[in-house]
Every structure is written in structure tokens, then in C-alpha cells.
Design an enzyme around this catalytic site. Structure first.
Site, mmCIF file in Angstrom:
data_model
loop_
_atom_site.group_PDB
_atom_site.id
_atom_site.type_symbol
_atom_site.label_atom_id
_atom_site.label_comp_id
_atom_site.label_asym_id
_atom_site.label_seq_id
_atom_site.Cartn_x
_atom_site.Cartn_y
_atom_site.Cartn_z
ATOM 1 N N GLU A 1 49.409 17.870 23.918
ATOM 2 C CA GLU A 1 50.555 17.591 23.298
ATOM 3 C C GLU A 1 50.957 15.980 23.305
ATOM 4 O O GLU A 1 51.593 15.647 22.640
ATOM 5 C CB GLU A 1 51.755 18.342 24.249
ATOM 6 C CG GLU A 1 51.375 19.905 23.815
ATOM 7 C CD GLU A 1 50.490 20.578 24.609
ATOM 8 O OE1 GLU A 1 50.038 20.135 25.625
ATOM 9 O OE2 GLU A 1 50.116 21.746 24.083
ATOM 10 N N HIS B 1 56.514 31.400 26.821
ATOM 11 C CA HIS B 1 56.464 31.529 25.210
ATOM 12 C C HIS B 1 57.929 31.961 24.780
ATOM 13 O O HIS B 1 58.022 32.398 23.684
ATOM 14 C CB HIS B 1 55.473 32.626 24.828
ATOM 15 C CG HIS B 1 54.221 32.443 25.466
ATOM 16 N ND1 HIS B 1 53.593 32.500 26.546
ATOM 17 C CD2 HIS B 1 53.225 31.700 24.689
ATOM 18 C CE1 HIS B 1 52.416 32.124 26.640
ATOM 19 N NE2 HIS B 1 52.112 31.796 25.620
#
Lengths: 363, 396
Positions: free
Chosen positions: A126, A196
Site C-alpha cells: 500500500e 474489513h
């Protein structure tokens, strides 16, 4: 801390004395416990996880943008990306697994249509994805980076806050990475647990130099995403993942823009103002309807849309704080990490919001 | 009716007695151990690698078979429970790799090469390791279903399981590797000759923090075995499309490495023993790449066929299934009989069934525990709920 841990939060403000209702005075532990029945009390019912905590309410079909098509949220995103890549020859889309269509199908068909030079996978990094995106943007090309889940944005936090946000400022407007847009699935989904489900917009909300946007519906998403991509500042676009399939409405096929930093009053009211963004807008719409029906309270519902820079004028006029009848109430997730098994209790559903509203009016 | 009952009870008691007599017969007819050839490992900055032959005793063989079969059945059961919506959320199965075959060899083989006092940390495909590190199937399945009998009291779920000397179970890809280096530092500091196995996948191998951990471990000669479980796909992206160098055992650059056939449990065991000996001798970290494969998709929400062909999965499944490999080896070298292994299958199946029953019937943790264990504190403090009037106690 609660702001940090919050899922879409909302503010509640009393503007005039509320209607006197024949409701009971509720003490702190009363009603909430009543609503928060522990799972074991339900036995078999606990096995079946309940339906979503909201009901998506589509907006009426827009008429001013030409032909519309029925789309859900991820299709609206695909449409916006399609429009962008068609209009702007320098635009590229990249992220983890975007080539085959993405884990939420937001980029389906784009690689076939625009080629593998413009829609490509990155390795799992990322920090590298955002840093690389900043680099593309600095040369003037349009970079649309995907972070697979908002929960994973933290390795890139330094790049966003220290590099992207400060680029124009520190170079005296010589350079900028304004053509960078970061899109990321966001928010709770019912079974995402710790990693999540997070809503990290609060972490970015205090960083001058970037813009943070959260849409509530497919029509809003396409317009806001196109605005983010065309905006000359680095933008983070959080897409409520629970709405990817659950939200369906008529969305124009042609590109159109919804202005950033403008909140939308989606329901007029005179007693209480409710402010929310993302999925939570649908929750409080329902709460507003409940309040009208059961309490005779008229609620104004505002979708903030852009978290940073936010539309202060729509939400509060300068003198408003002198005229409040009750302190502002913040309803959000708990001050705990996003839980696994306790998720149904963590989420600020319509009952918790309604409860807070009742207490406000009773203040 | 009574005659039938008597006959039935005779048969049942006969069955109960069978294993005993079987064992007596077994010790007369089976070999005690056998020597096998295993694949040579590719080496990086190492003069010698693990041995190419290994001895497998009958006892060990049966133990590994049982463990692998348990891990596999457990994962298949988790798959089933997920499809029945009794397990919710994210469920990363390691058959093949995590759940299913393939990775069973990894977790059982790794455990066979180290001591219970050594440490292990891995990413989210952790069910198999949780079992091999000592927890029962009951606790694992109950954690998956989010019940109070689970190993993390139902608060962690699939990705966050912990046991003694097993540090999870980590959701963020790559984040566990610097942790593993830290644990290795503690091992060195404590001076008890322990090592830390730090596992990560081929996707995570491209994360920046991995390289930070390599540097620190090599600089300070930490007893850390970095293990890359290469199952050829990072979610939906194949290794060729994600990594400039797919020789993951060389990615440590200044750290010596070896590439191991992760489908062969004996190969994994020998390599682990070799690596552990290397670390214990104070030479510093070492890197192991386990070549493995996952049959299922990345997680339960990934069908696993949109980025690879079914033929590929089938081919690997039929040729390199670790349980099948071990079984063939044992039967062909007369270490065990097919019936004996079948019996183990039956016992394992029953154990899993019982565990699944427990996991389904156990109650969920009480709501009061929602606020527990945020901090470590003396007097319990109040946790703000969804609005300022909802409060929960936080106790450690």
C-alpha cells in the site's frame, strides 16, 4: 477516540424546543439494554445473523443529465472510471487485483477496453501504491489508485499525509499531485470484523491538503468520484462496501459532476438536525421518519458528502451554538476496536440513533 | 430382539477389541522405520543444505498422518460451516495451503522440525498452525463460530487465533514479520536457544516492512527463520505478475536462503531442522521458501477460478497432495497398512464432528465482554457506546 473508532457518525442537534410527547424518561442503562438483547437470549435466532442495519432509500431518477440506467454502487463506480479513462488519455487505474475486475468488481471490463497499460495490478504494497501514485500525479498524469480495503490504508498514511497533502504547499505551487485519487472500500458490512470494516475518514479529517469524500448512493458516487478525479487536489474517495450491491438506482450514463465540499439537505425539518455520511445517511433517514411519526418531531437530514473540507455553512450558521436547546450528540461506533462477534451491537443502528434523539429532545 | 441386541453388543465389543489385537499384529508385521529420499533444496548463500535422505519412524509417520488429516478435515468442516452461515466473516482456509492439502504439509512439517518451546507467528491463514501449536479442534472451530469456548473467547475469529508460543493469526498482510523479528530478539536475549518462525506469503513478500525486518534481523543476528509460503497467488494475482523476482528464497539478499518442496512433509521437516540448527548456532537469520499451492480460493468469498484454470487446480491436487504422498510412502514401505490409516481417518472424522457440534452449540460470549481487554487497567473504566448514554465496562 470515539471519532477515530466511529463508523459513519452523525450529529444531532436540537434547534427548538421539541414537542412534548408522552414518552417515558429513560435513564442511561434502560432502553439501550432493552434493545441490546444479548444473543444468548434469542437462542436459535442468534445463529442467523440479522439483515442489514439499514434500508437503502434511492433518490428519484435524475432528469438533468440525460439517459439513465439502473446501476448499483460498484457499477456506478465502473461507469465513472470508464468515463474518466475515455475523456482523459493520461488516466490510469492501479491497485491490488484490479486487472481481473477487482475484489468488488469495480473495475470489470476496463482492462479489456483500455488496455493493460492503463489498468494494471500492483504488488501487495500500500505504501508503494500511494507513493507510486503520487509520482504519476506529479508528472501531470491522472492516477486513480485503489486500496483494497480502507483498513489497509495505514501503511500509506505517511505518503498521504506527509507527501501528497503537503506537495503543493511545500513547493510554493511549483509542483502538485492534484491528479491523484485514492479510492477504497469503506465501512462495516455485517461480518467484516476487525480488518474489513473500518471507517478511517476521521484520521484524515484533520490533514489540510487532501480532500475526503464519502457517497451515500450510486448516483452520488458517480458524480462525486468524477469530481474527485477532476479536482486539482489529491482526494480520498471512500466507497461504502455494504452498498456495492445493496444500493440500486437510476444513474446517468454520461459523465456528470457533483460539487465537492457541499453538503446536501435531503430532508427539511425544524426541530432537530441530523448529519451523517455514507451508509448511515439511510439509517438516519429512517430515524427522521420514525421521529415524525412517533414523536411529532420534525428532523432535518443532512448528508455531509465531503468530510474534508466540510460544508460548515450548511451544517451550522455562525450563531447556531448560542441557540441550541440541547448539547450536540454524537452517535457512532463504540470506543473499542471494531469487534468480531459483537458487531451487531457495535453498529449505531436506527434504534440507537432514535434513542439518542429521544434523549436529546428530553434534555 | 434380545438375541439381536446380544449380537450387536458382541460385534461392538469385538470392534473395540480389534485395535488392540491389530497393534499386536502390527508390531509383528510392520517395519519400525524407513529411509526416504527427498528433494534437494535450492540454496542461496549456503554451502550445504538439508540432507537428501531422511528416516521416518512408524510412530512419527502415524502422528503426522493424523495431524495432517485432522487439519484437512477441520478446514473442510470450516468450509461446510461457512456455507451453512454458522461461521460468518472472513474465513481463509488452508487446505491445500491453509486448509486443504498443500499447506497441511507446511504446518505439520514445520512443527515436526522445531520444539514446542520455539515460537511461531504467521498471517491470516492460521487454522492449521493453531492446531499444530497445541490447541484442540474444538477451540479452533468454536473461535471460528465466535463462541465463548473459542481460543480467543470468540472475539478474534478466523484470523486471530493464539496459543502458547503461537502469536497468531494476523490480519494485516506483512505486519507480522517485524513482530517475528522482535520475538527472535527476545529469544536471543533470553538465551534459551529458542528460535522464531516468522511466516508470510508470496503476496506479503512485496511489502516494505518485510525488508525492514530482514535488515534488522541480519544486523543483529537474530534467531529468526523467515518462511515464505509461496502458493503462487496473492489473492488473484499470480507471482509472475506481482514480483520482479519470484525467487523468494533469494529476496533476503544478504540472508541465506533455501527453497523447499512444501508439499512433501518430510522435505519440510528436514529443512526446518536444518534452518533451526543454523539459527541456534548463532549465525543469524535464514530464509525458507515453501513451494505450495492452495486448492481453494484466497478466502471463502473468492471462488478461486477467475484468475486460474480448474485444470491447474486438478493437476496439482492429483499429483502433489501431501496426505496422499505420505500415505503412499508409508504403505509402500510397510510402515502402516491401508486399513490402519483408514481407521485414523474415521477417528479424525469423529473428532471433527464432535468439535463442530460443540462449536455450533456453545453460547456466544456475553454482551458485557464487548468492552473488555481494550487496555490493561486496574480499576475498570467506562467505554463509550454508540451514544453518550450507552456505557460498557472495560475490564482486563
Amino acid at each position: 477516540m470515539a471519532a477515530v473508532a466511529a463508523s459513519a457518525g452523525w450529529l444531532l442537534r436540537l434547534r427548538a424546543a421539541g414537542a412534548d410527547g408522552p414518552w417515558r424518561r429513560l435513564c442511561g442503562a434502560g432502553l439501550p439494554r432493552g434493545f441490546l438483547q444479548s444473543a444468548s437470549a434469542y437462542g436459535a435466532a442468534a445463529q442467523r445473523r440479522q439483515v442489514a442495519h439499514f434500508t437503502f432509500q434511492p433518490d428519484p431518477e435524475p432528469v438533468e443529465y440525460g439517459q439513465t440506467q439502473k446501476m448499483n454502487l460498484f457499477q456506478a463506480v465502473t461507469s465513472a472510471l470508464d468515463n474518466s479513462l475515455a475523456k482523459d488519455p493520461t488516466a490510469v487505474i492501479f491497485g491490488e487485483d484490479v486487472a481481473f475486475g477487482g475484489v468488488f468488481r469495480c473495475t470489470v471490463g476496463l482492462r479489456d477496453k483500455y488496455g493493460k497499460d492503463r489498468v494494471f495490478n500492483t504488488p501487495l504494497c500500500e505504501q508503494g501504491i500511494v507513493g507510486f501514485g503520487i509520482g504519476i500525479a506529479v508528472t501531470g498524469a491522472t492516477a486513480i489508485a485503489e486500496i483494497q480495503f480502507a483498513d489497509y490504508i495505514f501503511p500509506a498514511f505517511d505518503q498521504i499525509v506527509n507527501e501528497a497533502a503537503k506537495y503543493r504547499y511545500r513547493s510554493g505551487d511549483l509542483f502538485n499531485c492534484g491528479s491523484l485519487t485514492i479510492r477504497s472500500p469503506w465501512g462495516c458490512v455485517g461480518h467484516g470484523a476487525l480488518y474489513h470494516s473500518q471507517s478511517p475518514e476521521a484520521f484524515f479529517a484533520h490533514c489540510p491538503g487532501i480532500k475526503v469524500v464519502v457517497p451515500r448512493s450510486p448516483f452520488q458516487a458517480k458524480g462525486l468520484l468524477l469530481s474527485c478525479i477532476e479536482d486539482k487536489n489529491p482526494c480520498i474517495f471512500f466507497e461504502p462496501k455494504i452498498l456495492y450491491r445493496a444500493a440500486v438506482e437510476q444513474v446517468p450514463v454520461e459523465p456528470y459532476n457533483i460539487p465537492l465540499s457541499q453538503a446536501e439537505v435531503i430532508r427539511e425539518g425544524s426541530d432537530v438536525t441530523l448529519v451523517a455520511w455514507g451508509t448511515q445517511v439511510h439509517v438516519i433517514r429512517e430515524v427522521a421518519a420514525m421521529a415524525q411519526e412517533k414523536l411529532g418531531v420534525s428532523c432535518e437530514v443532512i448528508d455531509l458528502r465531503t468530510i474534508l473540507p466540510w460544508d460548515v455553512d450548511t451544517v451550522c450558521k455562525e450563531e447556531c451554538f448560542l441557540n441550541l436547546e440541547a448539547p450536540i450528540s454524537r452517535v457512532c461506533g463504540y470506543d473499542t476496536p471494531f469487534p468480531h462477534i459483537f458487531e451487531p451491537f457495535y453498529i449505531p443502528d436506527k434504534w440507537k440513533c432514535y434513542d439518542a434523539l429521544r434523549k436529546m429532545i428530553n434534555y | 430382539m434380545r438375541k439381536m441386541l446380544a449380537a450387536v453388543s458382541r460385534v461392538l465389543s469385538g470392534v473395540a477389541q480389534k485395535p488392540a489385537s491389530r497393534v499386536l499384529v502390527a508390531s509383528r508385521h510392520f517395519a519400525n522405520d524407513a529411509t526416504f529420499e527427498i528433494k534437494k533444496c535450492d540454496l542461496h548463500r549456503l554451502e550445504e543444505g538439508p540432507p537428501v535422505t531422511t528416516v521416518l519412524t512408524r510412530e512419527d509417520g502415524l502422528k503426522y498422518y493424523r495431524m495432517m488429516q485432522t487439519v484437512r478435515r477441520m478446514e473442510l468442516k470450516a468450509d461446510q460451516l461457512y456455507k451453512q452461515k454458522i461461521i460468518r466473516g472472513f474465513c481463509h482456509l488452508c487446505d491445500g495451503q491453509t486448509l486443504l492439502p498443500m499447506q497441511e504439509a507446511c504446518c505439520v512439517g514445520l512443527e515436526a522440525g522445531i520444539n514446542p518451546t520455539d515460537h511461531l507467528i504467521t498471517a491470516y491463514r492460521a487454522h492449521g498452525f493453531t492446531f499444530t501449536r497445541g490447541l484442540s479442534v474444538r477451540e479452533i472451530l468454536a473461535e471460528l463460530t465466535g463462541r465463548r469456548g473459542g481460543c480467543a473467547k470468540g472475539k478474534g475469529g478466523s484470523m486471530h487465533m493464539y496459543a502458547k508460543n503461537f502469536y497468531g493469526g494476523n490480519g494485516i498482510v506483512g505486519a507480522q514479520v517485524p513482530l517475528g523479528a522482535g520475538i527472535a530478539l527476545a529469544c536471543k536475549y533470553n538465551g534459551k536457544d529458542e528460535v522464531c518462525l516468522t511466516l508470510y506469503g508470496d503476496g506479503a513478500a512485496n511489502q516494505g516492512q518485510i525488508f525492514e525486518a530482514y535488515n534488522m534481523a541480519a544486523l543483529w543476528k537474530l534467531p529468526c527463520i523467515f518462511i515464505c509460503e509461496n502458493n503462487r497467488y496473492g489473492m488473484g494475482t499470480s507471482v509472475e505478475r506481482a514480483a520482479a523476482s519470484t525467487d523468494y528464497y533469494k529476496r533476503g539478499d544478504f540472508i541465506p536462503g533455501l527453497r523447499v518442496d512444501g508439499m512433501d512433509i518430510l522435505c519440510v521437516r528436514e529443512a526446518t531442522k536444518f534452518a533451526a540448527a543454523y539459527c541456534r548456532s548463532g549465525k543469524g537469520p535464514i530464509l525458507m521458501e515453501l513451494q505450495t499451492y492452495r486448492y481453494h480460493g484466497h478466502s471463502m468469498s473468492d471462488p478461486g477460478v477467475s484468475y486460474r484454470t480448474r485444470e491447474e487446480i486438478q493437476e496439482v491436487r492429483s499429483k502433489s497432495d501431501p496426505i496422499m504422498l505420505l500415505k503412499d510412502r508409508m504403505v509402500n514401505s510397510n510402515l502402516a497398512s491401508v486399513e490402519e490409516l483408514k481407521e485414523i481417518d474415521v477417528e479424525v472424522r469423529k473428532e471433527i464432528e464432535d468439535a463442530a457440534q460443540f462449536a455450533t452449540a456453545d453460547p456466544e460470549p456475553p454482551l458485557e465482554e464487548l468492552g473488555y481487554h481494550i487496555y490493561c487497567n486496574d480499576p475498570p473504566f467506562e467505554v463509550r457506546g454508540a451514544n453518550q448514554w450507552i456505557k460498557f465496562k472495560s475490564i482486563s
